[in-house]
Design a protein around this motif. Structure first.
Motif: not given
Length: 248
Positions: A158-163
């Motif tokens: 999910l952090l990849v999606a946010l980035a």
């Protein structure tokens, strides 16, 4: 005053369902009204954002029940997250009905306010979800076999999606401010697959762990299945990232 845990969950689940319903309603609107599916002005945006934000809100509400954050912090963060999801979908939907772009739009003072509100809301989402992601790694999540790995993997992806979402906004803003408005609208395309794939790992992997808990398989087998699924999902994200780098 702290909201009871059950009330927080009910509020967020209800809000998520309403956002999903909004997306489905606009899918019907698209079927009736027609028009392009792609582009900065289309019914695609209220459809996809309504469905995506609704499902994500429901998923995060459920998954955070396995985190060791304490009810007080969770009861504060989740309602803010729900309100932010409503603001994001609401702003996008409003602009779709006005037939103007929702993001990177500074054509009028009102459009600028909406665009900036969506950008700030995106920043709030990043902060809230990062707090939950950090919590998942600080203390081992609870749940059946495979759930701790599923939760941690889901939040990491999910952090990849946010980035990737932040990268789309940043590039669009730069292009807009340098006078390349049309290019800004199309600049997000390479990162959309990466953003979409990584966004929903926080639902898919924990849901798999939960479903496996209902099978007669032993904990070791269920844990291995979740590990393989997490590896496959990560590989899919890596492929999407590779595509983004090649086409960015």
């Amino acid at each position: 005053m702290k909201m009871p845990r059950a009330a927080v969950d009910r509020l967020c689940h209800t809000t998520g369902l309403l956002l999903v319903l909004s997306g489905l309603v606009h899918l019907v609107v698209f079927a009736v009204d027609g028009g392009p599916w792609d582009g900065p002005v289309s019914w695609r945006k209220p459809v996809t954002f309504g469905l995506s934000f609704g499902v994500t809100l429901i998923a995060v509400t459920w998954v955070t029940s396995y985190l060791r954050t304490g009810d007080r912090l969770r009861s504060v963060l989740l309602p803010v997250f729900a309100a932010d999801c409503v603001v994001e979908v609401g702003g996008i939907t409003l602009q779709a009905w006005r037939r103007v772009p929702s993001h990177l739009n500074g054509e009028t003072p009102f459009d600028t306010v909406v665009s900036m509100t969506l950008a700030v809301g995106g920043g709030v989402l990043v902060v809230l979800l990062t707090v939950f992601a950090i919590a998942s790694f600080r203390h081992r999540p609870t749940g059946p076999a495979g759930m701790p790995l599923a939760v941690r993997s889901g939040f990491a992806l999910l952090l990849v999606a946010l980035a990737s979402g932040a990268a789309m906004i940043a590039r669009g803003v730069v292009l807009t401010r340098t006078g390349h408005q049309e290019a800004a609208y199309h600049s997000t395309a390479p990162l959309k697959p990466l953003h979409g794939v990584s966004l929903h790992a926080v639902l898919v992997l924990p849901l798999l762990a939960r479903l496996l808990s209902r099978t007669p398989w032993d904990e070791r087998t269920r844990g291995r299945i979740v590990a393989v699924a997490a590896g496959c999902y990560t590989a899919a994200v890596v492929v999407a990232a590779g595509w983004a780098l090649l086409t960015y």
